[in-house]
Write a protein that holds these residues in place. Structure first.
Motif, PDB file in Angstrom:
ATOM      1  N   ARG A  25       0.835  -1.201   0.000  1.00  0.00           N
ATOM      2  CA  ARG A  25       0.000   0.000   0.000  1.00  0.00           C
ATOM      3  C   ARG A  25       0.869   1.250   0.000  1.00  0.00           C
ATOM      4  O   ARG A  25       0.531   2.253  -0.650  1.00  0.00           O
ATOM      5  CB  ARG A  25      -0.917  -0.012   1.226  1.00  0.00           C
ATOM      6  CG  ARG A  25      -1.954  -1.124   1.250  1.00  0.00           C
ATOM      7  CD  ARG A  25      -3.160  -0.788   0.396  1.00  0.00           C
ATOM      8  NE  ARG A  25      -3.838   0.401   0.846  1.00  0.00           N
ATOM      9  CZ  ARG A  25      -4.727   0.435   1.859  1.00  0.00           C
ATOM     10  NH1 ARG A  25      -5.022  -0.683   2.517  1.00  0.00           N
ATOM     11  NH2 ARG A  25      -5.313   1.562   2.186  1.00  0.00           N
ATOM     12  N   ILE A  26       1.973   1.197   0.723  1.00  0.00           N
ATOM     13  CA  ILE A  26       2.895   2.334   0.750  1.00  0.00           C
ATOM     14  C   ILE A  26       3.481   2.563  -0.643  1.00  0.00           C
ATOM     15  O   ILE A  26       3.593   3.695  -1.115  1.00  0.00           O
ATOM     16  CB  ILE A  26       4.029   2.101   1.760  1.00  0.00           C
ATOM     17  CG1 ILE A  26       3.466   2.054   3.194  1.00  0.00           C
ATOM     18  CG2 ILE A  26       5.100   3.175   1.633  1.00  0.00           C
ATOM     19  CD1 ILE A  26       2.966   3.367   3.715  1.00  0.00           C
ATOM     20  N   GLU A  27       3.842   1.467  -1.321  1.00  0.00           N
ATOM     21  CA  GLU A  27       4.389   1.583  -2.668  1.00  0.00           C
ATOM     22  C   GLU A  27       3.378   2.248  -3.601  1.00  0.00           C
ATOM     23  O   GLU A  27       3.725   3.124  -4.396  1.00  0.00           O
ATOM     24  CB  GLU A  27       4.772   0.207  -3.196  1.00  0.00           C
ATOM     25  CG  GLU A  27       5.962  -0.410  -2.488  1.00  0.00           C
ATOM     26  CD  GLU A  27       6.240  -1.830  -2.950  1.00  0.00           C
ATOM     27  OE1 GLU A  27       5.371  -2.410  -3.632  1.00  0.00           O
ATOM     28  OE2 GLU A  27       7.315  -2.358  -2.624  1.00  0.00           O
ATOM     29  N   GLY A  28       2.130   1.847  -3.498  1.00  0.00           N
ATOM     30  CA  GLY A  28       1.094   2.450  -4.329  1.00  0.00           C
ATOM     31  C   GLY A  28       0.897   3.918  -4.007  1.00  0.00           C
ATOM     32  O   GLY A  28       0.708   4.748  -4.911  1.00  0.00           O
ATOM     33  N   PHE A  29       0.953   4.244  -2.727  1.00  0.00           N
ATOM     34  CA  PHE A  29       0.814   5.627  -2.294  1.00  0.00           C
ATOM     35  C   PHE A  29       1.927   6.492  -2.876  1.00  0.00           C
ATOM     36  O   PHE A  29       1.688   7.604  -3.374  1.00  0.00           O
ATOM     37  CB  PHE A  29       0.837   5.674  -0.766  1.00  0.00           C
ATOM     38  CG  PHE A  29       0.967   7.057  -0.187  1.00  0.00           C
ATOM     39  CD1 PHE A  29      -0.076   7.965  -0.265  1.00  0.00           C
ATOM     40  CD2 PHE A  29       2.133   7.435   0.463  1.00  0.00           C
ATOM     41  CE1 PHE A  29       0.045   9.244   0.275  1.00  0.00           C
ATOM     42  CE2 PHE A  29       2.265   8.702   1.004  1.00  0.00           C
ATOM     43  CZ  PHE A  29       1.222   9.609   0.918  1.00  0.00           C
ATOM     44  N   VAL A  30       3.154   5.973  -2.833  1.00  0.00           N
ATOM     45  CA  VAL A  30       4.292   6.731  -3.364  1.00  0.00           C
ATOM     46  C   VAL A  30       4.149   6.922  -4.867  1.00  0.00           C
ATOM     47  O   VAL A  30       4.381   8.013  -5.397  1.00  0.00           O
ATOM     48  CB  VAL A  30       5.617   6.030  -3.015  1.00  0.00           C
ATOM     49  CG1 VAL A  30       6.773   6.669  -3.759  1.00  0.00           C
ATOM     50  CG2 VAL A  30       5.858   6.086  -1.511  1.00  0.00           C
ATOM     51  N   ARG A  31       3.774   5.870  -5.575  1.00  0.00           N
ATOM     52  CA  ARG A  31       3.607   5.992  -7.021  1.00  0.00           C
ATOM     53  C   ARG A  31       2.546   7.042  -7.365  1.00  0.00           C
ATOM     54  O   ARG A  31       2.719   7.850  -8.283  1.00  0.00           O
ATOM     55  CB  ARG A  31       3.230   4.638  -7.623  1.00  0.00           C
ATOM     56  CG  ARG A  31       4.355   3.627  -7.644  1.00  0.00           C
ATOM     57  CD  ARG A  31       3.990   2.449  -8.552  1.00  0.00           C
ATOM     58  NE  ARG A  31       5.070   1.488  -8.626  1.00  0.00           N
ATOM     59  CZ  ARG A  31       5.150   0.381  -7.902  1.00  0.00           C
ATOM     60  NH1 ARG A  31       4.211   0.105  -7.025  1.00  0.00           N
ATOM     61  NH2 ARG A  31       6.163  -0.444  -8.035  1.00  0.00           N
ATOM     62  N   ASP A  32       1.422   7.011  -6.641  1.00  0.00           N
ATOM     63  CA  ASP A  32       0.369   7.990  -6.887  1.00  0.00           C
ATOM     64  C   ASP A  32       0.848   9.401  -6.583  1.00  0.00           C
ATOM     65  O   ASP A  32       0.499  10.358  -7.288  1.00  0.00           O
ATOM     66  CB  ASP A  32      -0.858   7.668  -6.026  1.00  0.00           C
ATOM     67  CG  ASP A  32      -1.575   6.403  -6.462  1.00  0.00           C
ATOM     68  OD1 ASP A  32      -1.306   5.931  -7.589  1.00  0.00           O
ATOM     69  OD2 ASP A  32      -2.386   5.882  -5.672  1.00  0.00           O
ATOM     70  N   SER A  33       1.647   9.537  -5.538  1.00  0.00           N
ATOM     71  CA  SER A  33       2.180  10.847  -5.175  1.00  0.00           C
ATOM     72  C   SER A  33       3.073  11.396  -6.268  1.00  0.00           C
ATOM     73  O   SER A  33       3.009  12.573  -6.622  1.00  0.00           O
ATOM     74  CB  SER A  33       2.965  10.758  -3.858  1.00  0.00           C
ATOM     75  OG  SER A  33       2.133  10.372  -2.791  1.00  0.00           O
ATOM     76  N   VAL A  34       3.909  10.532  -6.817  1.00  0.00           N
ATOM     77  CA  VAL A  34       4.814  10.959  -7.890  1.00  0.00           C
ATOM     78  C   VAL A  34       4.012  11.364  -9.120  1.00  0.00           C
ATOM     79  O   VAL A  34       4.271  12.401  -9.746  1.00  0.00           O
ATOM     80  CB  VAL A  34       5.805   9.836  -8.234  1.00  0.00           C
ATOM     81  CG1 VAL A  34       6.608  10.183  -9.474  1.00  0.00           C
ATOM     82  CG2 VAL A  34       6.732   9.578  -7.056  1.00  0.00           C
ATOM     83  N   SER A 201      18.283   7.020  -3.798  1.00  0.00           N
ATOM     84  CA  SER A 201      17.181   6.106  -3.530  1.00  0.00           C
ATOM     85  C   SER A 201      16.554   6.428  -2.194  1.00  0.00           C
ATOM     86  O   SER A 201      17.204   6.882  -1.272  1.00  0.00           O
ATOM     87  CB  SER A 201      17.665   4.647  -3.536  1.00  0.00           C
ATOM     88  OG  SER A 201      18.622   4.457  -2.527  1.00  0.00           O
ATOM     89  N   ILE A 202      15.250   6.191  -2.113  1.00  0.00           N
ATOM     90  CA  ILE A 202      14.501   6.353  -0.875  1.00  0.00           C
ATOM     91  C   ILE A 202      13.970   4.980  -0.491  1.00  0.00           C
ATOM     92  O   ILE A 202      13.078   4.454  -1.128  1.00  0.00           O
ATOM     93  CB  ILE A 202      13.305   7.317  -1.034  1.00  0.00           C
ATOM     94  CG1 ILE A 202      13.774   8.664  -1.554  1.00  0.00           C
ATOM     95  CG2 ILE A 202      12.570   7.473   0.297  1.00  0.00           C
ATOM     96  CD1 ILE A 202      14.652   9.411  -0.595  1.00  0.00           C
ATOM     97  N   PRO A 203      14.526   4.339   0.534  1.00  0.00           N
ATOM     98  CA  PRO A 203      14.032   3.016   0.910  1.00  0.00           C
ATOM     99  C   PRO A 203      12.632   3.101   1.490  1.00  0.00           C
ATOM    100  O   PRO A 203      12.347   3.946   2.331  1.00  0.00           O
ATOM    101  CB  PRO A 203      15.055   2.550   1.958  1.00  0.00           C
ATOM    102  CG  PRO A 203      15.626   3.810   2.523  1.00  0.00           C
ATOM    103  CD  PRO A 203      15.618   4.806   1.400  1.00  0.00           C
ATOM    104  N   LEU A 204      11.766   2.240   1.011  1.00  0.00           N
ATOM    105  CA  LEU A 204      10.417   2.201   1.526  1.00  0.00           C
ATOM    106  C   LEU A 204      10.323   1.286   2.748  1.00  0.00           C
ATOM    107  O   LEU A 204       9.346   1.330   3.447  1.00  0.00           O
ATOM    108  CB  LEU A 204       9.430   1.725   0.452  1.00  0.00           C
ATOM    109  CG  LEU A 204       9.268   2.660  -0.736  1.00  0.00           C
ATOM    110  CD1 LEU A 204       8.227   2.095  -1.685  1.00  0.00           C
ATOM    111  CD2 LEU A 204       8.870   4.055  -0.285  1.00  0.00           C
TER     112      LEU A 204
END
Length: 204
Positions: A25-34, A201-204
């Motif tokens: 979910r965090i990965e999806g949130f980051v992608r949407d933010s970008v 890089s930003i580690p998730l």
């Protein structure tokens, strides 16, 4: 990033959530933010995310000029000015994007955070009774806002060292995507410091 978010959430004091969402979910949130060119900054100590701040707009057209701010810093990095720098960076980008109102909520007993927001020029609009509940105990919250053009001199001074931040977008290593700007932090050799955003890089 998720680990940092989870630590702050589990303090049950600063965020409405009690734990971070699952990594996917965090990965999806980051992608949407970008994809949305979100106003989102991360503080890094080498490859560790030690703090973040983000601002997201309201979805409805009539209030699309309004944005809500959330931020957090790991406990051991607090009291060193990092939260101020993250906040300043977010405010600068919000105004640059043409937004005109930033709002936030803080627990009424969080005097340190409220004092910081007041220093930046946020004004009190409301006191919300029983706005938050942690382990069955209710807490009031204050609602604060900042309007574009009404920013305090203290905020401009705090942000003066960030005016050279570039809009370079660091790479999100393993996912192959990009992530919003990061504030690079040096922990060794003295107080935390902030430099220009760089590719990394930003580690998730």
């Amino acid at each position: 990033y998720r680990a940092c978010l989870d630590v702050v959430a589990r303090e049950k004091r600063y965020l409405a959530q009690f734990e971070a969402l699952p990594l996917e979910r965090i990965e999806g949130f980051v992608r949407d933010s970008v994809a949305a060119d979100a106003i989102q900054f991360f503080a890094l100590n080498q490859e560790e995310v030690v703090g973040w701040a983000d601002i997201f707009p309201s979805w409805a057209h009539a209030v699309s000029h309004c944005v809500s701010l959330v931020r957090g810093v790991l406990p051991i990095y607090r009291g060193q000015g990092l939260g101020s720098r993250l906040l300043s960076a977010c405010i600068q980008k919000a105004w640059a994007k043409g937004l005109t109102r930033i709002e936030l909520e803080a627990r009424a007993d969080n005097a340190h955070a409220i004092a910081l927001y007041e220093k930046f020029g946020f004004k009190h609009e409301a006191l919300k009774s029983h706005a938050m509940r942690f382990d069955g105990e209710y807490f009031d919250a204050v609602h604060l806002r900042m309007l574009r053009g009404a920013r305090a001199q203290a905020s401009r001074e705090e942000g003066s060292g960030l005016l050279r931040l570039t809009l370079a977008i660091p790479r999100l290593g393993p996912l192959g995507d990009t992530i919003p700007m990061a504030l690079r932090v040096r922990a060794a050799g003295g107080p935390l410091s902030v430099a220009e955003a760089r590719i990394g890089s930003i580690p998730l």
